[in-house]
Design a protein around this motif. Structure first.
Motif, PDB file in Angstrom:
ATOM      1  N   LEU A  18      53.455 -17.269  45.824  1.00 29.04           N
ATOM      2  CA  LEU A  18      52.133 -16.675  45.606  1.00 29.04           C
ATOM      3  C   LEU A  18      51.619 -16.005  46.871  1.00 29.04           C
ATOM      4  CD1 LEU A  18      50.516 -19.506  43.456  1.00 29.04           C
ATOM      5  CD2 LEU A  18      51.246 -17.248  42.648  1.00 29.04           C
ATOM      6  N   SER A  19      51.868 -16.613  48.017  1.00 32.32           N
ATOM      7  CA  SER A  19      51.456 -16.017  49.295  1.00 32.32           C
ATOM      8  C   SER A  19      52.192 -14.707  49.547  1.00 32.32           C
ATOM      9  CB  SER A  19      51.716 -16.983  50.452  1.00 32.32           C
ATOM     10  OG  SER A  19      50.896 -18.124  50.332  1.00 32.32           O
ATOM     11  N   SER A  20      53.490 -14.695  49.259  1.00 38.02           N
ATOM     12  CA  SER A  20      54.273 -13.469  49.493  1.00 38.02           C
ATOM     13  C   SER A  20      53.829 -12.329  48.586  1.00 38.02           C
ATOM     14  CB  SER A  20      55.766 -13.741  49.328  1.00 38.02           C
ATOM     15  OG  SER A  20      56.112 -13.885  47.964  1.00 38.02           O
ATOM     16  N   LEU A  21      53.271 -12.682  47.437  1.00 39.07           N
ATOM     17  CA  LEU A  21      52.757 -11.670  46.507  1.00 39.07           C
ATOM     18  C   LEU A  21      51.309 -11.291  46.821  1.00 39.07           C
ATOM     19  CD1 LEU A  21      54.220 -13.114  43.186  1.00 39.07           C
ATOM     20  CD2 LEU A  21      55.021 -11.093  44.435  1.00 39.07           C
ATOM     21  N   GLY A  22      50.724 -11.996  47.782  1.00 38.98           N
ATOM     22  CA  GLY A  22      49.345 -11.703  48.176  1.00 38.98           C
ATOM     23  C   GLY A  22      48.291 -12.209  47.205  1.00 38.98           C
ATOM     24  N   VAL A  23      48.626 -13.216  46.404  1.00 41.42           N
ATOM     25  CA  VAL A  23      47.671 -13.705  45.401  1.00 41.42           C
ATOM     26  C   VAL A  23      47.337 -15.189  45.545  1.00 41.42           C
ATOM     27  CG1 VAL A  23      48.252 -11.926  43.698  1.00 41.42           C
ATOM     28  CG2 VAL A  23      49.509 -14.098  43.696  1.00 41.42           C
ATOM     29  N   TYR A  24      47.909 -15.860  46.539  1.00 38.65           N
ATOM     30  CA  TYR A  24      47.660 -17.303  46.657  1.00 38.65           C
ATOM     31  C   TYR A  24      46.177 -17.613  46.821  1.00 38.65           C
ATOM     32  CZ  TYR A  24      47.252 -21.988  48.456  1.00 38.65           C
ATOM     33  OH  TYR A  24      46.861 -23.287  48.643  1.00 38.65           O
ATOM     34  N   LEU A  46      49.501 -22.877  35.943  1.00 38.82           N
ATOM     35  CA  LEU A  46      50.195 -21.591  36.019  1.00 38.82           C
ATOM     36  C   LEU A  46      51.513 -21.678  35.266  1.00 38.82           C
ATOM     37  CD1 LEU A  46      50.569 -18.742  37.159  1.00 38.82           C
ATOM     38  CD2 LEU A  46      51.408 -19.776  39.264  1.00 38.82           C
ATOM     39  N   GLY A  47      51.637 -20.883  34.225  1.00 36.68           N
ATOM     40  CA  GLY A  47      52.850 -20.897  33.413  1.00 36.68           C
ATOM     41  C   GLY A  47      53.824 -19.801  33.786  1.00 36.68           C
ATOM     42  N   ALA A  48      53.302 -18.632  34.177  1.00 38.89           N
ATOM     43  CA  ALA A  48      54.179 -17.507  34.501  1.00 38.89           C
ATOM     44  C   ALA A  48      53.438 -16.484  35.348  1.00 38.89           C
ATOM     45  CB  ALA A  48      54.688 -16.842  33.232  1.00 38.89           C
ATOM     46  N   ILE A  49      54.197 -15.831  36.199  1.00 41.25           N
ATOM     47  CA  ILE A  49      53.726 -14.688  36.980  1.00 41.25           C
ATOM     48  C   ILE A  49      54.488 -13.497  36.431  1.00 41.25           C
ATOM     49  CG2 ILE A  49      53.558 -13.684  39.286  1.00 41.25           C
ATOM     50  CD1 ILE A  49      53.946 -16.605  40.348  1.00 41.25           C
ATOM     51  N   ILE A  50      53.761 -12.486  35.998  1.00 35.14           N
ATOM     52  CA  ILE A  50      54.423 -11.376  35.309  1.00 35.14           C
ATOM     53  C   ILE A  50      53.938 -10.019  35.834  1.00 35.14           C
ATOM     54  CG2 ILE A  50      55.015 -12.535  33.163  1.00 35.14           C
ATOM     55  CD1 ILE A  50      52.362 -11.718  32.002  1.00 35.14           C
ATOM     56  N   PRO A  51      54.852  -9.061  35.916  1.00 39.62           N
ATOM     57  CA  PRO A  51      54.416  -7.694  36.218  1.00 39.62           C
ATOM     58  C   PRO A  51      53.835  -7.084  34.948  1.00 39.62           C
ATOM     59  CG  PRO A  51      56.794  -7.751  35.922  1.00 39.62           C
ATOM     60  CD  PRO A  51      56.305  -9.169  35.806  1.00 39.62           C
ATOM     61  N   MET A  52      52.648  -6.528  35.068  1.00 38.97           N
ATOM     62  CA  MET A  52      52.019  -5.929  33.900  1.00 38.97           C
ATOM     63  C   MET A  52      51.249  -4.689  34.341  1.00 38.97           C
ATOM     64  SD  MET A  52      49.469  -7.701  31.103  1.00 38.97           S
ATOM     65  CE  MET A  52      50.716  -8.832  30.532  1.00 38.97           C
ATOM     66  N   ASN A  53      51.654  -3.560  33.862  1.00 37.77           N
ATOM     67  CA  ASN A  53      50.988  -2.294  34.179  1.00 37.77           C
ATOM     68  C   ASN A  53      50.873  -2.070  35.685  1.00 37.77           C
ATOM     69  OD1 ASN A  53      50.569  -1.769  31.376  1.00 37.77           O
ATOM     70  ND2 ASN A  53      48.825  -3.158  31.431  1.00 37.77           N
ATOM     71  N   GLY A  54      51.942  -2.404  36.405  1.00 36.03           N
ATOM     72  CA  GLY A  54      51.975  -2.179  37.840  1.00 36.03           C
ATOM     73  C   GLY A  54      51.212  -3.206  38.659  1.00 36.03           C
ATOM     74  N   GLU A  55      50.673  -4.216  38.036  1.00 36.87           N
ATOM     75  CA  GLU A  55      49.913  -5.260  38.717  1.00 36.87           C
ATOM     76  C   GLU A  55      50.589  -6.610  38.512  1.00 36.87           C
ATOM     77  OE1 GLU A  55      47.026  -4.701  40.442  1.00 36.87           O
ATOM     78  OE2 GLU A  55      47.196  -2.561  40.049  1.00 36.87           O
TER      79      GLU A  55
END
Length: 79
Positions: A18-24, A46-55
Motif C-alpha cells: 500500500l505504501s509503494s502504491l501511495g495509498v497506505y 481489504l479484499g482486493a486492490i484493483i486498477p480501475m479507469n487508470g486509478e
C-alpha cells in the motif's frame, strides 16, 4: 477476468505494498471506500486492490463485492 492475473499479497507485506502504491495513509486514515458497496476500507476488511479507469481502487472482503469485481474485470479489462 480476461487475461488478467491474480496476485496475492501476504498480510505481512500489505502495508509495504500500500505504501509503494501511495495509498497506505489514505487506507489507514479511512479515506478509501469499496468501489462496489462504498463501505470504508480498512486493513482488516481489504479484499482486493484493483486498477480501475487508470486509478487504484479497492474491494472490501464481502463475497458480493469480490464477485462484482470479477464481473467488472470482464468488461473493464483493468483499464
Amino acid at each position: 477476468m480476461k487475461d488478467n492475473h491474480l496476485q496475492a499479497v501476504h498480510d505481512d507485506d500489505l502495508i509495504a505494498l500500500l505504501s509503494s502504491l501511495g495509498v497506505y495513509d489514505k487506507v489507514r486514515d479511512g479515506q478509501c471506500a469499496c468501489s462496489f458497496c462504498k463501505k470504508g476500507i480498512t486493513l482488516e476488511n481489504l479484499g482486493a486492490i484493483i486498477p480501475m479507469n487508470g486509478e487504484i481502487a479497492f474491494s472490501c472482503d464481502s463475497h458480493v463485492c469480490l464477485n462484482s469485481m470479477v464481473e467488472a474485470g470482464d468488461t473493464n479489462d483493468g483499464k
